[in-house]
Motif scaffolding. Structure first.
Motif, PDB file in Angstrom:
ATOM      1  N   LYS A 101       0.821  -1.215   0.000  1.00  0.00           N
ATOM      2  CA  LYS A 101       0.000   0.000   0.000  1.00  0.00           C
ATOM      3  C   LYS A 101       0.853   1.262   0.000  1.00  0.00           C
ATOM      4  CE  LYS A 101      -3.686  -1.966   2.876  1.00  0.00           C
ATOM      5  NZ  LYS A 101      -4.420  -1.810   4.130  1.00  0.00           N
ATOM      6  N   GLY A 102       0.146   2.383  -0.123  1.00  0.00           N
ATOM      7  CA  GLY A 102       0.774   3.688   0.033  1.00  0.00           C
ATOM      8  C   GLY A 102       1.613   4.139  -1.137  1.00  0.00           C
ATOM      9  N   GLY A 103       1.486   3.457  -2.256  1.00  0.00           N
ATOM     10  CA  GLY A 103       2.279   3.807  -3.417  1.00  0.00           C
ATOM     11  C   GLY A 103       1.468   4.521  -4.478  1.00  0.00           C
ATOM     12  N   ASP A 104       2.149   4.857  -5.543  1.00  0.00           N
ATOM     13  CA  ASP A 104       1.520   5.500  -6.696  1.00  0.00           C
ATOM     14  C   ASP A 104       1.844   4.709  -7.949  1.00  0.00           C
ATOM     15  OD1 ASP A 104       0.460   7.808  -5.334  1.00  0.00           O
ATOM     16  OD2 ASP A 104       2.491   8.607  -5.266  1.00  0.00           O
ATOM     17  N   ILE A 105       0.930   4.796  -8.907  1.00  0.00           N
ATOM     18  CA  ILE A 105       1.159   4.185 -10.215  1.00  0.00           C
ATOM     19  C   ILE A 105       1.004   5.264 -11.269  1.00  0.00           C
ATOM     20  CG2 ILE A 105      -1.253   3.416 -10.413  1.00  0.00           C
ATOM     21  CD1 ILE A 105      -0.123   0.943 -11.976  1.00  0.00           C
ATOM     22  N   TYR A 106       1.976   5.307 -12.167  1.00  0.00           N
ATOM     23  CA  TYR A 106       1.976   6.275 -13.257  1.00  0.00           C
ATOM     24  C   TYR A 106       1.518   5.583 -14.526  1.00  0.00           C
ATOM     25  CZ  TYR A 106       3.672   9.453 -16.850  1.00  0.00           C
ATOM     26  OH  TYR A 106       3.761  10.285 -17.948  1.00  0.00           O
ATOM     27  N   ASP A 107       0.581   6.205 -15.231  1.00  0.00           N
ATOM     28  CA  ASP A 107       0.071   5.673 -16.492  1.00  0.00           C
ATOM     29  C   ASP A 107       0.656   6.497 -17.637  1.00  0.00           C
ATOM     30  OD1 ASP A 107      -1.331   4.743 -18.676  1.00  0.00           O
ATOM     31  OD2 ASP A 107      -3.274   5.511 -18.013  1.00  0.00           O
ATOM     32  N   PRO A 108       1.648   5.968 -18.348  1.00  0.00           N
ATOM     33  CA  PRO A 108       2.255   6.750 -19.427  1.00  0.00           C
ATOM     34  C   PRO A 108       1.308   7.022 -20.592  1.00  0.00           C
ATOM     35  CG  PRO A 108       3.226   4.551 -19.336  1.00  0.00           C
ATOM     36  CD  PRO A 108       2.304   4.674 -18.164  1.00  0.00           C
ATOM     37  N   GLU A 109       0.250   6.218 -20.732  1.00  0.00           N
ATOM     38  CA  GLU A 109      -0.698   6.463 -21.821  1.00  0.00           C
ATOM     39  C   GLU A 109      -1.483   7.743 -21.603  1.00  0.00           C
ATOM     40  OE1 GLU A 109      -3.092   3.129 -23.036  1.00  0.00           O
ATOM     41  OE2 GLU A 109      -1.410   1.755 -22.812  1.00  0.00           O
ATOM     42  N   SER A 110      -1.786   8.058 -20.337  1.00  0.00           N
ATOM     43  CA  SER A 110      -2.544   9.282 -20.037  1.00  0.00           C
ATOM     44  C   SER A 110      -1.682  10.384 -19.431  1.00  0.00           C
ATOM     45  CB  SER A 110      -3.685   8.965 -19.063  1.00  0.00           C
ATOM     46  OG  SER A 110      -3.162   8.620 -17.788  1.00  0.00           O
ATOM     47  N   TYR A 117      -2.668   0.394  -4.681  1.00  0.00           N
ATOM     48  CA  TYR A 117      -2.264  -0.708  -3.807  1.00  0.00           C
ATOM     49  C   TYR A 117      -2.271  -1.974  -4.634  1.00  0.00           C
ATOM     50  CZ  TYR A 117      -7.198  -2.076  -3.222  1.00  0.00           C
ATOM     51  OH  TYR A 117      -8.493  -2.477  -3.443  1.00  0.00           O
ATOM     52  N   MET A 118      -1.559  -2.993  -4.144  1.00  0.00           N
ATOM     53  CA  MET A 118      -1.421  -4.249  -4.867  1.00  0.00           C
ATOM     54  C   MET A 118      -1.575  -5.410  -3.902  1.00  0.00           C
ATOM     55  SD  MET A 118       1.943  -3.322  -7.178  1.00  0.00           S
ATOM     56  CE  MET A 118       2.986  -2.866  -5.809  1.00  0.00           C
ATOM     57  N   TYR A 119      -2.024  -6.534  -4.416  1.00  0.00           N
ATOM     58  CA  TYR A 119      -2.069  -7.760  -3.628  1.00  0.00           C
ATOM     59  C   TYR A 119      -1.915  -8.955  -4.546  1.00  0.00           C
ATOM     60  CZ  TYR A 119      -6.982  -8.161  -5.088  1.00  0.00           C
ATOM     61  OH  TYR A 119      -8.138  -8.258  -5.825  1.00  0.00           O
ATOM     62  N   LEU A 120      -1.383 -10.031  -3.989  1.00  0.00           N
ATOM     63  CA  LEU A 120      -1.207 -11.265  -4.744  1.00  0.00           C
ATOM     64  C   LEU A 120      -2.465 -12.111  -4.630  1.00  0.00           C
ATOM     65  CD1 LEU A 120       2.431 -12.204  -3.731  1.00  0.00           C
ATOM     66  CD2 LEU A 120       1.662 -11.549  -6.006  1.00  0.00           C
ATOM     67  N   LYS A 121      -3.058 -12.430  -5.765  1.00  0.00           N
ATOM     68  CA  LYS A 121      -4.185 -13.373  -5.784  1.00  0.00           C
ATOM     69  C   LYS A 121      -3.644 -14.768  -5.530  1.00  0.00           C
ATOM     70  CE  LYS A 121      -7.894 -15.097  -8.658  1.00  0.00           C
ATOM     71  NZ  LYS A 121      -8.456 -15.140  -9.999  1.00  0.00           N
ATOM     72  N   GLY A 130      -5.433   1.084  -9.176  1.00  0.00           N
ATOM     73  CA  GLY A 130      -5.153   2.510  -9.207  1.00  0.00           C
ATOM     74  C   GLY A 130      -6.456   3.253  -8.992  1.00  0.00           C
ATOM     75  N   TYR A 131      -6.400   4.346  -8.244  1.00  0.00           N
ATOM     76  CA  TYR A 131      -7.640   5.064  -7.929  1.00  0.00           C
ATOM     77  C   TYR A 131      -7.370   6.544  -7.669  1.00  0.00           C
ATOM     78  CZ  TYR A 131      -5.995   4.310  -3.135  1.00  0.00           C
ATOM     79  OH  TYR A 131      -5.233   4.278  -1.998  1.00  0.00           O
ATOM     80  N   PHE A 137     -13.237   4.502  -6.398  1.00  0.00           N
ATOM     81  CA  PHE A 137     -13.184   5.112  -7.722  1.00  0.00           C
ATOM     82  C   PHE A 137     -11.861   4.780  -8.394  1.00  0.00           C
ATOM     83  CE2 PHE A 137     -15.761   7.992  -5.046  1.00  0.00           C
ATOM     84  CZ  PHE A 137     -16.979   7.761  -5.668  1.00  0.00           C
ATOM     85  N   GLY A 138     -11.816   3.630  -9.028  1.00  0.00           N
ATOM     86  CA  GLY A 138     -10.574   3.217  -9.659  1.00  0.00           C
ATOM     87  C   GLY A 138     -10.756   2.017 -10.554  1.00  0.00           C
ATOM     88  N   ARG A 139      -9.619   1.428 -10.895  1.00  0.00           N
ATOM     89  CA  ARG A 139      -9.604   0.279 -11.795  1.00  0.00           C
ATOM     90  C   ARG A 139      -8.548  -0.704 -11.319  1.00  0.00           C
ATOM     91  NH1 ARG A 139      -7.484   2.031 -17.220  1.00  0.00           N
ATOM     92  NH2 ARG A 139      -5.540   1.027 -16.706  1.00  0.00           N
ATOM     93  N   THR A 140      -8.876  -1.980 -11.417  1.00  0.00           N
ATOM     94  CA  THR A 140      -7.938  -3.036 -11.046  1.00  0.00           C
ATOM     95  C   THR A 140      -7.488  -3.775 -12.286  1.00  0.00           C
ATOM     96  OG1 THR A 140      -9.035  -3.326  -8.906  1.00  0.00           O
ATOM     97  CG2 THR A 140      -7.627  -5.123  -9.648  1.00  0.00           C
ATOM     98  N   GLU A 141      -6.193  -3.970 -12.396  1.00  0.00           N
ATOM     99  CA  GLU A 141      -5.616  -4.755 -13.478  1.00  0.00           C
ATOM    100  C   GLU A 141      -5.017  -6.022 -12.910  1.00  0.00           C
ATOM    101  OE1 GLU A 141      -2.740  -2.731 -15.859  1.00  0.00           O
ATOM    102  OE2 GLU A 141      -4.202  -1.314 -16.642  1.00  0.00           O
TER     103      GLU A 141
END
Length: 147
Positions: A101-110, A117-121, A130-131, A137-141
């Motif tokens: 948790k507590g991180g950021d994700i950068y989307d180079p497309e936008s 945040y991330m978790y292992l399934k 990312g939200y 309000f976000g999207r999970t990949e």
């Protein structure tokens, strides 16, 4: 007899659940393949007690015969930098249980940066969310471990 069997099943289930739900902080380290129409390989590594990720491979590394660059970066000085090598994930900390948790994700497309945040399934499947504002309000990949 029935109570004994029920207790055994309950205890076995809890032990099994506990064994599968505990991750170690470094379990996320490695190479991950993103999904979508423009897949990339992300190398997640640890530095200074936090986890980061950079783009190390693109399915389509060139555009119009030239190396793809971070053309949508909000900082004009960074728009000529190559996408390969770009730091995409920054500042994640393991929560001691099952999330980074507590991180950021950068989307180079936008050219936008989102809280994340991330978790292992499972060992080979990473969920990255990312939200904006709150995680509702976000999207999970889904990313898959690769080499």
């Amino acid at each position: 007899m029935k109570k004994g069997i029920a207790s055994f099943i309950l205890i076995s289930s809890l032990i099994s659940f506990e064994a599968h739900s505990q991750n170690k902080a470094d379990d996320i380290i490695g190479m991950w393949l993103t999904g979508g129409k423009e897949p990339a390989k992300i190398q997640i590594y640890k530095s200074g007690g936090k986890f980061h990720g950079k783009i190390i491979w693109l399915k389509n590394p060139t555009e119009n015969g030239k190396q793809r660059v971070d053309a949508n970066n909000p900082d004009k000085a960074n728009r000529s930098k190559p996408i390969i090598g770009l730091l995409m994930l920054t500042g994640f900390k393991f929560d001691g249980d099952d999330e980074w948790k507590g991180g950021d994700i950068y989307d180079p497309e936008s050219g936008k940066t989102y809280s994340s945040y991330m978790y292992l399934k499972d060992r080979n499947t990473l969920k990255v969310r990312g939200y904006v504002g709150i995680s509702l309000f976000g999207r999970t990949e889904t990313w898959n471990r690769t080499n």
